[in-house]
Design an enzyme around this catalytic site. Structure first.
Site, PDB file in Angstrom:
ATOM      1  N   SER A  60       0.846  -1.208   0.000  1.00  0.00           N
ATOM      2  CA  SER A  60       0.000   0.000   0.000  1.00  0.00           C
ATOM      3  C   SER A  60       0.877   1.253   0.000  1.00  0.00           C
ATOM      4  O   SER A  60       2.104   1.161   0.031  1.00  0.00           O
ATOM      5  CB  SER A  60      -0.866   0.012   1.266  1.00  0.00           C
ATOM      6  OG  SER A  60      -0.046   0.330   2.385  1.00  0.00           O
ATOM      7  N   GLY A  99       6.789   1.729   2.361  1.00  0.00           N
ATOM      8  CA  GLY A  99       8.255   1.678   2.238  1.00  0.00           C
ATOM      9  C   GLY A  99       8.749   1.190   0.886  1.00  0.00           C
ATOM     10  O   GLY A  99       9.919   0.826   0.758  1.00  0.00           O
ATOM     11  N   GLU A 127       6.458   3.892  -9.095  1.00  0.00           N
ATOM     12  CA  GLU A 127       5.048   4.060  -9.477  1.00  0.00           C
ATOM     13  C   GLU A 127       4.723   3.360 -10.803  1.00  0.00           C
ATOM     14  O   GLU A 127       4.111   3.945 -11.705  1.00  0.00           O
ATOM     15  CB  GLU A 127       4.699   5.564  -9.605  1.00  0.00           C
ATOM     16  CG  GLU A 127       5.094   6.428  -8.430  1.00  0.00           C
ATOM     17  CD  GLU A 127       4.240   6.247  -7.175  1.00  0.00           C
ATOM     18  OE1 GLU A 127       3.441   5.300  -7.137  1.00  0.00           O
ATOM     19  OE2 GLU A 127       4.423   7.029  -6.238  1.00  0.00           O
ATOM     20  N   CYS A 181      -5.711   1.649  13.627  1.00  0.00           N
ATOM     21  CA  CYS A 181      -5.535   0.748  14.785  1.00  0.00           C
ATOM     22  C   CYS A 181      -4.087   0.307  15.045  1.00  0.00           C
ATOM     23  O   CYS A 181      -3.829  -0.337  16.050  1.00  0.00           O
ATOM     24  CB  CYS A 181      -6.424  -0.494  14.623  1.00  0.00           C
ATOM     25  SG  CYS A 181      -5.773  -1.657  13.415  1.00  0.00           S
ATOM     26  N   ILE A 194      -6.929   7.355 -10.903  1.00  0.00           N
ATOM     27  CA  ILE A 194      -5.683   8.065 -10.570  1.00  0.00           C
ATOM     28  C   ILE A 194      -5.973   9.406  -9.922  1.00  0.00           C
ATOM     29  O   ILE A 194      -6.687  10.236 -10.471  1.00  0.00           O
ATOM     30  CB  ILE A 194      -4.792   8.237 -11.814  1.00  0.00           C
ATOM     31  CG1 ILE A 194      -4.313   6.858 -12.279  1.00  0.00           C
ATOM     32  CG2 ILE A 194      -3.596   9.154 -11.526  1.00  0.00           C
ATOM     33  CD1 ILE A 194      -3.347   6.863 -13.411  1.00  0.00           C
ATOM     34  N   GLU A 195      -5.443   9.564  -8.727  1.00  0.00           N
ATOM     35  CA  GLU A 195      -5.474  10.867  -8.043  1.00  0.00           C
ATOM     36  C   GLU A 195      -4.159  10.963  -7.288  1.00  0.00           C
ATOM     37  O   GLU A 195      -3.935  10.256  -6.297  1.00  0.00           O
ATOM     38  CB  GLU A 195      -6.654  10.960  -7.071  1.00  0.00           C
ATOM     39  CG  GLU A 195      -6.739  12.330  -6.411  1.00  0.00           C
ATOM     40  CD  GLU A 195      -7.795  12.413  -5.303  1.00  0.00           C
ATOM     41  OE1 GLU A 195      -8.934  11.946  -5.493  1.00  0.00           O
ATOM     42  OE2 GLU A 195      -7.444  12.947  -4.231  1.00  0.00           O
ATOM     43  N   GLY A 225      -1.381  12.084  -4.825  1.00  0.00           N
ATOM     44  CA  GLY A 225      -1.500  12.666  -3.488  1.00  0.00           C
ATOM     45  C   GLY A 225      -0.672  11.922  -2.466  1.00  0.00           C
ATOM     46  O   GLY A 225      -0.052  10.908  -2.772  1.00  0.00           O
ATOM     47  N   CYS A 269      -5.736  -1.281   7.700  1.00  0.00           N
ATOM     48  CA  CYS A 269      -5.780  -2.744   7.695  1.00  0.00           C
ATOM     49  C   CYS A 269      -7.128  -3.166   7.100  1.00  0.00           C
ATOM     50  O   CYS A 269      -8.025  -2.336   6.909  1.00  0.00           O
ATOM     51  CB  CYS A 269      -5.605  -3.302   9.103  1.00  0.00           C
ATOM     52  SG  CYS A 269      -7.044  -3.045  10.144  1.00  0.00           S
ATOM     53  N   CYS A 294     -10.269  -2.237   9.398  1.00  0.00           N
ATOM     54  CA  CYS A 294     -10.555  -0.787   9.485  1.00  0.00           C
ATOM     55  C   CYS A 294     -11.032  -0.261   8.128  1.00  0.00           C
ATOM     56  O   CYS A 294     -11.913   0.609   8.056  1.00  0.00           O
ATOM     57  CB  CYS A 294      -9.329  -0.011   9.963  1.00  0.00           C
ATOM     58  SG  CYS A 294      -8.908  -0.376  11.678  1.00  0.00           S
TER      59      CYS A 294
HETATM   60  N1  ADP Z   1       1.019   4.889   8.468  1.00  0.00           N
HETATM   61  C1  ADP Z   1       2.300   4.782   8.136  1.00  0.00           C
HETATM   62  N2  ADP Z   1       2.931   3.591   8.201  1.00  0.00           N
HETATM   63  C2  ADP Z   1       4.239   3.479   7.895  1.00  0.00           C
HETATM   64  N3  ADP Z   1       5.004   4.516   7.460  1.00  0.00           N
HETATM   65  C3  ADP Z   1       4.435   5.716   7.346  1.00  0.00           C
HETATM   66  C4  ADP Z   1       3.058   5.922   7.686  1.00  0.00           C
HETATM   67  N4  ADP Z   1       2.769   7.226   7.465  1.00  0.00           N
HETATM   68  C5  ADP Z   1       3.900   7.804   7.016  1.00  0.00           C
HETATM   69  N5  ADP Z   1       4.903   6.914   6.927  1.00  0.00           N
HETATM   70  C6  ADP Z   1       6.256   7.204   6.441  1.00  0.00           C
HETATM   71  O1  ADP Z   1       6.366   6.681   5.137  1.00  0.00           O
HETATM   72  C7  ADP Z   1       7.664   6.121   4.971  1.00  0.00           C
HETATM   73  C8  ADP Z   1       7.687   5.184   3.780  1.00  0.00           C
HETATM   74  O2  ADP Z   1       7.678   6.005   2.633  1.00  0.00           O
HETATM   75  P1  ADP Z   1       7.865   5.429   1.175  1.00  0.00           P
HETATM   76  O3  ADP Z   1       9.059   4.562   1.089  1.00  0.00           O
HETATM   77  O4  ADP Z   1       7.833   6.638   0.263  1.00  0.00           O
HETATM   78  O5  ADP Z   1       6.549   4.550   1.000  1.00  0.00           O
HETATM   79  P2  ADP Z   1       5.736   4.136  -0.303  1.00  0.00           P
HETATM   80  O6  ADP Z   1       6.630   4.330  -1.507  1.00  0.00           O
HETATM   81  O7  ADP Z   1       5.376   2.699  -0.093  1.00  0.00           O
HETATM   82  O8  ADP Z   1       4.533   5.033  -0.340  1.00  0.00           O
HETATM   83  C9  ADP Z   1       7.915   5.490   6.318  1.00  0.00           C
HETATM   84  O9  ADP Z   1       9.305   5.247   6.564  1.00  0.00           O
HETATM   85  C10 ADP Z   1       7.352   6.526   7.287  1.00  0.00           C
HETATM   86  O10 ADP Z   1       8.291   7.522   7.592  1.00  0.00           O
HETATM   87  C1  LIG Z   2      -4.341   4.119  -3.831  1.00  0.00           C
HETATM   88  C2  LIG Z   2      -4.154   5.033  -5.002  1.00  0.00           C
HETATM   89  C3  LIG Z   2      -3.068   5.888  -5.052  1.00  0.00           C
HETATM   90  N1  LIG Z   2      -2.908   6.725  -6.098  1.00  0.00           N
HETATM   91  C4  LIG Z   2      -1.733   7.609  -6.154  1.00  0.00           C
HETATM   92  C5  LIG Z   2      -1.437   8.436  -4.934  1.00  0.00           C
HETATM   93  C6  LIG Z   2       0.065   8.631  -5.004  1.00  0.00           C
HETATM   94  O1  LIG Z   2       0.310   9.756  -5.860  1.00  0.00           O
HETATM   95  C7  LIG Z   2       0.539   7.341  -5.686  1.00  0.00           C
HETATM   96  C8  LIG Z   2       1.110   6.318  -4.744  1.00  0.00           C
HETATM   97  O2  LIG Z   2       2.315   6.764  -4.175  1.00  0.00           O
HETATM   98  P1  LIG Z   2       3.137   5.942  -3.063  1.00  0.00           P
HETATM   99  O3  LIG Z   2       4.567   6.226  -3.406  1.00  0.00           O
HETATM  100  O4  LIG Z   2       2.778   4.498  -3.180  1.00  0.00           O
HETATM  101  O5  LIG Z   2       2.761   6.508  -1.738  1.00  0.00           O
HETATM  102  O6  LIG Z   2      -0.596   6.791  -6.316  1.00  0.00           O
HETATM  103  C9  LIG Z   2      -3.813   6.721  -7.150  1.00  0.00           C
HETATM  104  O7  LIG Z   2      -3.659   7.464  -8.127  1.00  0.00           O
HETATM  105  N2  LIG Z   2      -4.883   5.884  -7.093  1.00  0.00           N
HETATM  106  C10 LIG Z   2      -5.094   5.042  -6.076  1.00  0.00           C
HETATM  107  O8  LIG Z   2      -6.117   4.302  -6.087  1.00  0.00           O
HETATM  108 ZN    ZN Z   3      -6.722  -1.117  11.417  1.00  0.00          ZN
END
Ligand code: ADP
Ligand SMILES: Cc1cn([C@H]2C[C@H](O)[C@@H](COP(=O)(O)O)O2)c(=O)[nH]c1=O
Ligand code: ZN
Length: 205
Positions: free
Chosen positions: A13, A17, A87, A149, A166-167, A169, A178, A181
């Protein structure tokens, strides 16, 4: 003899990370002497053009591309041992074409590290990630922390009512949840939507 190329897939998700892992993987490869390059889809407008930035603010120089085929074009003109793609779910190319492109790159001894969402905000799989999972040499499913949670998160909940797939954000627009939730929040949302429709209908009477 050249090292055998690998396909490494980081999925899960939002906030789990994936980008941090992509960053770490390319960083380690650079230390090992690999010529690395990272790519991101041009639709991802979240950060400045030439960078991939994790939610932790780790930065990676990246080339912004419109299609996965641009990687083939790039690798035909430049020496490269490993590529990173962030992405991956955003590329407009058909999943079969993307897989073919990856197989060609690997035939040329190029290792591919991919980061991408497994599911959208409605918990529907992103087709390209679904295609890549079984053919990956390494597949890592990451988990964020559920924002409600504290359990392992499963999916990205979209805070807005926008129904487009696609949005772009981050924290303001999404939160990782989870399974239980997420199910509860979606039910509550349906209830409040129905309530709004009833109120609107009553006003027309
Ligand atoms: N609910 C969360 N659970 C885990 N990490 C989070 C959460 N909210 C913010 N973070 C931050 O997001 C970081 C991971 O970022 P990133 O590697 O860019 O994730 P992804 O590419 O999967 O979106 C974590 O190390 C933490 O600092
Ligand atoms: C769930 C979901 C996400 N997106 C977009 C929002 C963010 O710009 C990226 C995901 O970035 P991340 O590095 O994994 O945090 O995707 C979307 O466009 N549509 C979706 O359903
Ligand atoms: Zn939960």
């Amino acid at each position: 003899m050249k090292k055998q190329a690998k396909l490494i897939v980081h999925t899960g998700s939002m906030f789990s990370g994936k980008t941090t892992s992509l960053w770490r993987e390319l960083y380690r490869m650079k230390i090992a002497g690999y010529k690395t390059v990272a790519f991101k889809p041009s639709v991802d407008s979240r950060h400045e053009d030439e960078k991939i930035i994790s939610h932790d603010n780790l930065e990676l120089d990246a080339l912004k591309i419109d299609s996965i085929n641009d990687i083939l074009e790039y690798s035909s003109r430049n020496e490269v041992d490993a590529i990173g793609i962030d992405e991956v779910q955003f590329f407009p190319d058909n999943p079969t074409e993307i897989v073919e492109c990856f197989l060609k790159l690997m035939k040329s001894h190029i290792t591919i590290v991919v980061s991408g969402l497994d599911m959208d905000y409605k918990a529907r799989p992103f087709e390209i990630v679904k295609e890549l999972m079984p053919i990956a040499d390494e597949l890592i499913k990451h988990h964020a922390i559920c924002a409600s949670c504290g359990e392992d998160a499963w999916v990205s909940f979209r805070k807005s009512y926008n129904e487009e797939r696609i949005e772009i954000g981050a924290q303001g627009s999404y939160e990782p949840l989870c399974r239980s939730c997420y199910t509860k929040k979606m039910k509550d949302r349906e209830k409040s939507k129905n309530q709004i429709s009833i109120e609107k209908y009553k006003k027309t009477l």
